[in-house]
Every structure is written in C-alpha cells, then in structure tokens.
Enzyme design. Structure first.
Site, short mmCIF file in Angstrom:
data_model
loop_
_atom_site.label_atom_id
_atom_site.label_comp_id
_atom_site.label_asym_id
_atom_site.label_seq_id
_atom_site.Cartn_x
_atom_site.Cartn_y
_atom_site.Cartn_z
N GLU A 172 0.84 -1.19 0.00
CA GLU A 172 0.00 0.00 0.00
C GLU A 172 0.88 1.25 0.00
OE1 GLU A 172 -2.52 0.18 3.44
OE2 GLU A 172 -3.10 2.27 3.08
N ASP A 182 -1.41 -1.27 5.52
CA ASP A 182 -1.39 -0.73 6.87
C ASP A 182 -2.40 -1.48 7.73
OD1 ASP A 182 0.47 1.12 6.17
OD2 ASP A 182 -0.95 2.76 5.88
N ASP A 207 -4.75 -0.63 9.54
CA ASP A 207 -5.85 0.24 9.95
C ASP A 207 -7.03 0.03 9.00
OD1 ASP A 207 -5.14 1.44 7.60
OD2 ASP A 207 -4.40 3.29 8.50
N ASP A 218 -8.30 1.82 6.60
CA ASP A 218 -7.99 2.04 5.18
C ASP A 218 -7.22 0.87 4.60
OD1 ASP A 218 -9.26 4.34 4.64
OD2 ASP A 218 -7.51 5.66 4.89
#
Ligand code: 0RA
Length: 650
Positions: free
Chosen positions: A433, A511, A513, A515
């Site tokens: 990412e 990541d 998280d 997103d």
C-alpha cells in the site's frame, strides 16, 4: 424384491464392510481433505450429512448442532435412529459397525439408503477415528442405546441406558487434538454450511447453538435455519446486497430422466456472474456436466427468445454465452446416485447423463417464464445486448493493453522492483500500500527472491465496474503484468494461464488500519472475481505487520495485539529497575524503517503470513458483495471479527 421392500426390510446385514480405521489416523488428509480448520469443520459436515440423508429418506425433519464448551460437537436428529440389532456377519451391533467400519452405514448400498452426502463420503466412522472421544446415542424401539469410543475404538458393547418414546440419533465427538492443527470451531463457518444445507434441503429445520458463550440467564447464541422455498430463497439470499434487475426468481423443481433437479435464477444489475452448482449438497465449484446443462438451457432459450422477439436484428455484434450470464445469479442442485467427481479438487461432476435433464429443466422453466413475463423478458434481453457491447469494448481495451506491452518490449511495470531468482516456486511478490511503504519494503527485502510492487491507494472496485474499465485501469494492468499471467483470451476470458505465473507467493501488505483493510479487500475482490485460480491454488497471502513496538534501552520487541503488548511491557518492567519502557503504536507500514519491516513482516523466519482460502463458495460471493457495498460498518465489523480465524503459515 423391489427397492421399496428392501428399504423396509433393512437389516443389519446390508451394511457393507470395507476397511479398518488405522488408515484414517495415519493419513487423515486423504479422508477429510486436510488437518487444518477445513478438515476440522468437515467432521461436523460428515455427521450432519448422515442426518440429512435420513431427512431426504423422509424420516427426519429436525437437526440440532451444538458447539460445546470444550469444542466438542453434538449433532442430534429426529430420524429413525441408527439400527442397533446384531450384524450377522460382523457379530456386533449395527451401530458399532456404522461407527467403526470405514464406508459402513448403508450409504454405499444404494438400494437401501440415499445418495452419499459429504464430499469425501467417508462416513461417520472416519469422524470417530479422528476423535479422542465420541458418544453415540440412539433412541428407537422405546429404548435408549449407547456406545462410547476412544479414537474410534469402542469402550464397551452397545448397551441400553434408558427408555424413550422418541426416535433419533445423537452423536457427540471431540476432535483429536494430536491430529488437528487447531481444535477451535468457528461459529460463522458452521453457520454458513448449515444455512446452505437448509436452502438445499427445504423443509428441514437446522439449529446451531454455541454453548461456549452464555448470557446471564445461561442462554447460548442459537441460530435456526429453515427454508420453505429452497433454492428460490437461496438465490434471493445470494442477491440480497445487489440491486435486482427483475423482481422474480425463476424456479424449477422436479425429476427429469430419473434425476432430481432443482434450479433457480434471477438477474441483478451488476456485471458479475454467480452460479452455484451442487451435487448431493456438495458445492461443485469446478462445475461439470450439470453446469454445462444449465448453460446450454439458458443460452439456447434466451437466444431463441431474443431472436424471435426481433430485438437482436439491429445489433451488428455477435452475442455469446458469457453475455447471457452477466448479472445472473443462479443455483443448480442435482442429486446423483453414483456421482463421478473429477478435477483438481474433485469438485467437478463427470456424469454425462446429467447434462440433458438439467438443460431440459432450464429450457422449460425459462421459456415458460419469458412467455408469461414480457416486461422482464425485455429487461433481460436488453441487459444481454449491453453485455455484448461491453464485451466488445473490453476486448478492444485488452488488445490495446497487450499491443502496448508488445511495443514496450512486453516489459514489466516500471514500479516493480523484481527479484533475481527466476524459479516461480521460490519467488514472492509483495503488493504494498502506497509508494512510501513500497520504498521501505524495497530497502528491507531480500532482493534475491522478494519482488516489491507499490500500489497507489485504493485500486478500482471491480465489483461495481464494467469489464473494459477494469482492463483499462492502470493499477490492475500493473498487477496482471507483474504476475505474468496474460489477460484472458477471447474464447475463455476468465481462465488464467498459471504456468506463466512468476511468483507462487503473492502477498498483500497493507497498513494495519481501516484504510489498509479496505485496500486489502479491494485487492482480494479483484483476485476473487478475476483470478480465482490464484486463491484456489493457495498462492494468495496477507502480511501481518505488528501493531506495537515495546522498547527498553537497546532491546525492542513487537506485539500484534494488546495482550502481547501488555505482557511485553510487564516482562521488560520486571527485568530492570527504572520505568523507562517505551511503547510505540504503529499506524502504518511507513512508520517502520526497512530493518524493522524486514524483521517483523517480511523475513520468512519470523513473519506471519495468512493464507487466503475459500471455505464456502456461495457464502464467499455473498460476503464480497456485502463488503463491496456502500456501507462501511458491516465490512469493518466482519474483518475485525474474522481476522483471528485466518490460517497461519509460518
Ligand atoms: C440405516 C438405516 C436406518 C437408519 C439409518 C441408517 C440412520 C443413520 C443415521 C445417521 C445419523 N442419523 C441417522 N439416522 C438413521 C433405518 C433402519 C430402520 O429403522 O429400518
């Protein structure tokens, strides 16, 4: 003797005796697929299948499954109960024969009992062999019979332990922890299969209870599955997150040439085709003769209708089979007495005699529907024409991409940092990412076998895009080219050429998280819809970067959850005198330096990879359409709830 009489006169002798149980314990994977979560859950399906067979024979309408506190499983049905009389050849109770002799249980004698159920069709004796403990309780003839076993061996002869007016079979088994990698059951996995079974076998009530969880009143989460409409409702369930093109579900149930056939279909406004095909309640995701029958019936009937209606006359482009299936959701279920399973995963039906009956059934139901529903018929044909136009546009886009590639020397994407190793089996590619994390990964990797390809933010949501948009998308083109698999050819737009695949580990690194999970899901959606073979062959993995770094002086350790973090803090505090322990929460990959990223997430010696597998094809389709819907909370909740069940591969 007619087969009816034989069924009535069922005697203990009919049970065929084939093999002992030692073999099962020596090579469990050969019998139940694997010894991971899949195999563990398969044990439950094997036991439930016996009850389903009893229900299909017309003697049972309720099945209760509970996950007990110790992760043992209880399956109770209200059928006739497994016979307990002496088996003349074996000189033991029929119950004992069923429970201890491989392939016994009457299933293999097709005159006496129904079609074989489970994929491996190995029977309950196999479950017994792989259980550290099993209790079989039978209620019939006014009595309660019981026998217990340890790793398949009876602990005592079948005995009467009470009286009962009821009839039925109850089996409680605890999988052998020395055989299975994990013995913790996942409620949602079992629930998906029970739901599927309820749709496939209308009229049976299946309840699933999780006794590991209780509220203040001692109640356990319980779900009840019951379908009156069968496949009609199954198709609605599969499409519940999609926008309907026609409101009806087109439905057929009956027997053709002695083969029970049930079919349902409807259209939604999406561009994906979703056909779930079953044989004896098994999802045959490699397709086969029944699926060919369905396609033939569909194509012939729709083509004829579209031609006769005159709607095709002004179209210059040729309509082909694919065009009839865009936005189609369908379920096909057949019951075959002696199924021949072929294909890589033995989920492809080979029986040739099945094609014609299914094709006939589909033609009948569809032509009747089209005649009676001209408005809907028109909507369907319009959608087919649109699909044909889009397919032509997609082909042009594809050709453009390929021509450009040839002009550019068929080169690899500029953003790809390739590895030096050439043997695909030894090569890994990380889809990372963002460019910045991609940069770190490039520094941290072992360039000998690890390739890095940064992806810019959120890739296209393929669930909502038309094919030509997908093939034109820059990031998706890069994924295709980096992997080395060619964009499908004209005839078979979805088959991949896996021989050309350049890496056998394809690792998604995002990541930790929300997103990151979203991007992960977008990439997985793309793989699921357009490169499913990569998942089916076990090539797709998800990297798991740590969430915390706990540091004291020069010593740094990593934690992947709060428990681990707190333990590390305590250990480090205990080890020294000062309270100088530093905890860092990693929000993204970019917060780690190259060395940290290598150590925690990329080094095969120390990383954790989660392998992506498909457990239940119908449920998987449903989940992807849900995940890719507009609502974020259900997706987030789903990911958080399910992350811990992912398979670990060191
Ligand atoms: C063979 C014959 C009969 C019942 C069953 C098998 C049977 C097996 C299982 C496994 C789970 N539940 C089951 N229920 C029934 C019928 C014998 C008779 O009563 O004539």
């Amino acid at each position: 003797m007619s087969s009816e009489e034989r069924k009535d006169n069922y005697s203990a002798d009919n049970i065929q005796v084939l093999e002992g149980l030692e073999a099962v314990r020596k090579r469990p994977a050969m019998y139940i697929g694997d010894i991971g979560l899949k195999g563990l859950h398969h044990l439950v399906y094997e036991v439930v299948d016996n009850s389903i067979d009893e229900a299909l024979a017309g003697y049972c309408d309720a099945i209760h499954v509970s996950i007990n506190v110790d992760n043992s499983i209880t399956v109770i049905d209200n059928g006739r109960g497994i016979p307990t009389a002496m088996h003349s050849k074996e000189k033991k109770s029929a119950l004992e024969v069923v429970m201890t002799v491989l392939h016994a249980g009457g299933k293999f004698d097709k005159d006496t009992y129904k079609v074989s159920g489970g994929l491996h069709g190995v029977g309950v004796s196999c479950v017994n062999a792989l259980s550290q403990h099993l209790v079989a309780t039978v209620r019939r003839e006014g009595k309660v019979f019981q026998q217990e076993y340890s790793i398949g061996k009876p602990l005592y002869d079948v005995k009467v332990v009470g009286e009962s007016e009821e009839t039925g079979t109850e089996v409680t088994f605890k999988p052998d922890a020395s055989i299975f990698e994990s013995t913790e059951y996942n409620f949602d996995t079992l629930a998906a299969r029970m739901r599927e079974l309820a749709f496939l076998n209308k009229g049976i009530t299946i309840t699933l209870e999780d006794k590991r969880i209780s509220d203040e009143d001692g109640n356990h989460p319980t779900t009840r599955y019951f379908s009156e409409g069968g496949l009609r409702e199954f198709a609605q369930y599969l499409d519940r997150n999609r926008e309907a093109l026609i409101q009806d579900v087109i439905y057929f149930e009956g027997e053709r040439e002695g083969i029970p056939v049930e079919v349902s279909m409807t259209y939604n406004t999406s561009y994906t085709e979703n056909i779930q095909a079953y044989v004896n309640n098994i999802n045959t995701h490699e397709g086969g003769t029944h699926l060919s029958g369905f396609r033939r019936g569909l194509t012939n009937t729709l083509k004829k209708y579209a031609t006769d209606s005159g709607m095709l006359a002004k179209e210059k482009i040729e309509i082909d089979g694919d065009d009839f299936r865009e936005g189609l959701t369908a379920v096909v279920s057949v019951k075959v007495a002696e199924p021949q399973f072929e294909g890589q995963t033995k989920t492809k039906l080979g029986n040739r005699e099945v094609t014609a009956p299914v094709s006939q059934a589909v033609s009948e139901m569809l032509s009747a529907y089209l005649e009676e529903h001209p408005t809907e018929a028109r909507l369907i044909v319009e959608k087919v024409i649109l699909a044909a136009r889009a397919r032509h546009a997609a082909r042009k886009a594809r050709e453009m991409v390929q021509r450009k590639n040839i002009l550019a020397g068929g080169g690899l994407p500029g953003k790809l940092a390739d590895c030096s190793e050439k043997d695909p089996a030894a090569c890994e590619i990380y889809f990372v990412e963002g460019d910045s994390a991609g940069g770190t990964a490039k520094q941290g990797r072992d360039r000998h076998f690890q390739a890095i390809m940064p992806l810019r933010g959120k890739i296209l949501n393929v669930e909502k895009a038309m094919q030509h948009k997908i093939f034109e998308n820059e990031e998706i083109k890069n994924i295709y080219t980096a992997l080395g698999v060619r964009i499908g050819t004209e005839e078979d737009s979805k088959a991949l050429n896996l021989e050309k695949l350049r890496y056998h580990k394809i690792i998604i690194m995002c990541d930790a998280d929300v997103d990151g999970s979203h991007i992960e899901t977008l990439i997985l959606t793309f793989f699921f819809r357009y490169m499913k073979e990569l998942i089916e062959n076990g090539y797709i993995y998800i990297a798991t970067p740590p969430l915390y770094q706990v540091k004291k002086g020069a010593k740094a350790e990593y934690a992947w959850n709060e428990d681990q973090r707190d333990r590390l803090i305590n250990d480090m505090k205990g080890a020294g005198s000062e309270s100088s322990v530093n905890v860092q929460r990693y929000k993204g990959l970019g917060e780690m330096n190259a060395e940290q990223l290598w150590e925690t997430t990329m080094n095969p010696e120390s990383r954790t990879l989660r392998q992506v597998t498909i457990e239940n094809a119908a449920e998987c389709d449903q989940i992807f359409s849900m995940l890719m819907g507009d609502d974020v909370p259900p997706r987030r909740e789903f990911i958080e709830k399910n992350a811990k069940y992912a398979k670990i591969d060191a």
